[in-house]
Scaffold this motif. Structure first.
Motif, PDB file in Angstrom:
ATOM      1  N   GLY A   1      17.415   7.699  -1.705  1.00 41.56           N
ATOM      2  CA  GLY A   1      16.362   8.882  -2.298  1.00 41.56           C
ATOM      3  C   GLY A   1      17.041   9.900  -2.132  1.00 41.56           C
ATOM      4  O   GLY A   1      17.904  10.270  -1.420  1.00 41.56           O
TER       5      GLY A   1
ATOM      6  N   GLN B   1       9.525  -1.059   3.449  1.00 41.73           N
ATOM      7  CA  GLN B   1       8.457  -1.859   2.906  1.00 41.73           C
ATOM      8  C   GLN B   1       8.078  -2.961   3.852  1.00 41.73           C
ATOM      9  O   GLN B   1       6.825  -3.252   3.902  1.00 41.73           O
TER      10      GLN B   1
ATOM     11  N   GLU C   1       5.049   8.987   8.439  1.00 39.46           N
ATOM     12  CA  GLU C   1       4.592   8.763   7.309  1.00 39.46           C
ATOM     13  C   GLU C   1       5.515   7.781   6.601  1.00 39.46           C
ATOM     14  O   GLU C   1       6.789   7.758   6.913  1.00 39.46           O
TER      15      GLU C   1
ATOM     16  N   ALA D   1      14.573   1.788   1.574  1.00 35.09           N
ATOM     17  CA  ALA D   1      13.446   1.282   1.059  1.00 35.09           C
ATOM     18  C   ALA D   1      12.947  -0.190   1.389  1.00 35.09           C
ATOM     19  O   ALA D   1      11.774  -0.638   1.650  1.00 35.09           O
TER      20      ALA D   1
ATOM     21  N   LYS E   1       6.846   7.728   3.813  1.00 35.50           N
ATOM     22  CA  LYS E   1       7.895   8.222   2.989  1.00 35.50           C
ATOM     23  C   LYS E   1       9.255   8.785   3.969  1.00 35.50           C
ATOM     24  O   LYS E   1      10.259   8.509   3.592  1.00 35.50           O
ATOM     25  N   THR E   2       8.820   9.259   5.086  1.00 36.79           N
ATOM     26  CA  THR E   2       9.870   9.499   6.163  1.00 36.79           C
ATOM     27  C   THR E   2      10.456   8.156   6.606  1.00 36.79           C
ATOM     28  O   THR E   2      11.750   8.135   6.730  1.00 36.79           O
TER      29      THR E   2
ATOM     30  N   TYR F   1       6.063   4.543  13.559  1.00 33.24           N
ATOM     31  CA  TYR F   1       5.359   4.051  11.917  1.00 33.24           C
ATOM     32  C   TYR F   1       3.922   3.463  12.496  1.00 33.24           C
ATOM     33  O   TYR F   1       3.042   3.877  11.941  1.00 33.24           O
TER      34      TYR F   1
ATOM     35  N   ARG G   1       5.937  -1.801   6.167  1.00 36.08           N
ATOM     36  CA  ARG G   1       4.565  -1.501   5.598  1.00 36.08           C
ATOM     37  C   ARG G   1       3.706  -2.660   5.779  1.00 36.08           C
ATOM     38  O   ARG G   1       2.691  -2.514   6.150  1.00 36.08           O
TER      39      ARG G   1
ATOM     40  N   LYS H   1      10.880   5.534   4.847  1.00 37.50           N
ATOM     41  CA  LYS H   1      11.633   5.036   3.856  1.00 37.50           C
ATOM     42  C   LYS H   1      13.057   5.833   3.811  1.00 37.50           C
ATOM     43  O   LYS H   1      14.405   5.356   3.553  1.00 37.50           O
ATOM     44  N   GLN H   2      13.275   7.030   4.118  1.00 34.18           N
ATOM     45  CA  GLN H   2      14.339   7.914   4.150  1.00 34.18           C
ATOM     46  C   GLN H   2      15.124   7.630   5.408  1.00 34.18           C
ATOM     47  O   GLN H   2      16.302   7.722   5.397  1.00 34.18           O
TER      48      GLN H   2
END
Length: 121
Positions: A2, A82, A68, A78, A70-71, A62, A85, A73-74
């Motif tokens: 990203g 996931q 977060e 991804a 988004k962070t 996390y 998550r 993921k960076q």
């Protein structure tokens, strides 16, 4: 992972000897100072992101709501984000309160009882 590939100007201070050494290496390889620095940063980030210690730190922070999604993921990509998550959602779920089935004798009437009070004495 990203983000944009558009260049972004960054200003930072560094010890003079590192800048001099960096410039000498850039000159040796006939590369631009910026290109060499970006390459070094990219390699460092890839090496760090692949380390087990780093991945565990990201997961822990996390799960503790210190990062977060988004962070995350960076930082780890991804697919790994996931997976984290989904695991976090599982950890946050209340355990199912299921009663044992009444109609199944799992011991086939061969259960042995133990007097735990006798062992405690």
């Amino acid at each position: 992972m990203g983000g944009s590939d558009e260049p972004r100007r960054v200003h930072f201070q560094s010890p003079e000897y590192l800048v001099d050494r960096h410039d000498a290496i850039a000159e040796l390889f006939d590369k631009d100072r910026t290109d060499l620095l970006v390459e070094a940063i990219r390699e460092y980030i890839e090496e760090t992101a692949d380390s087990e210690t780093f991945q565990e730190l990201v997961a822990t922070k996390y799960y503790d709501d210190q990062l977060e999604f988004k962070t995350v993921k960076q930082l780890v990509g991804a697919e790994t984000a996931q997976r984290l998550r989904l695991l976090k959602a599982d950890l946050e779920d209340e355990p199912l309160d299921l009663a044992a089935p009444d109609d199944v004798d799992i011991y086939d009437s061969d259960a042995t009882t133990v007097d735990t009070e006798a062992e405690d004495r």
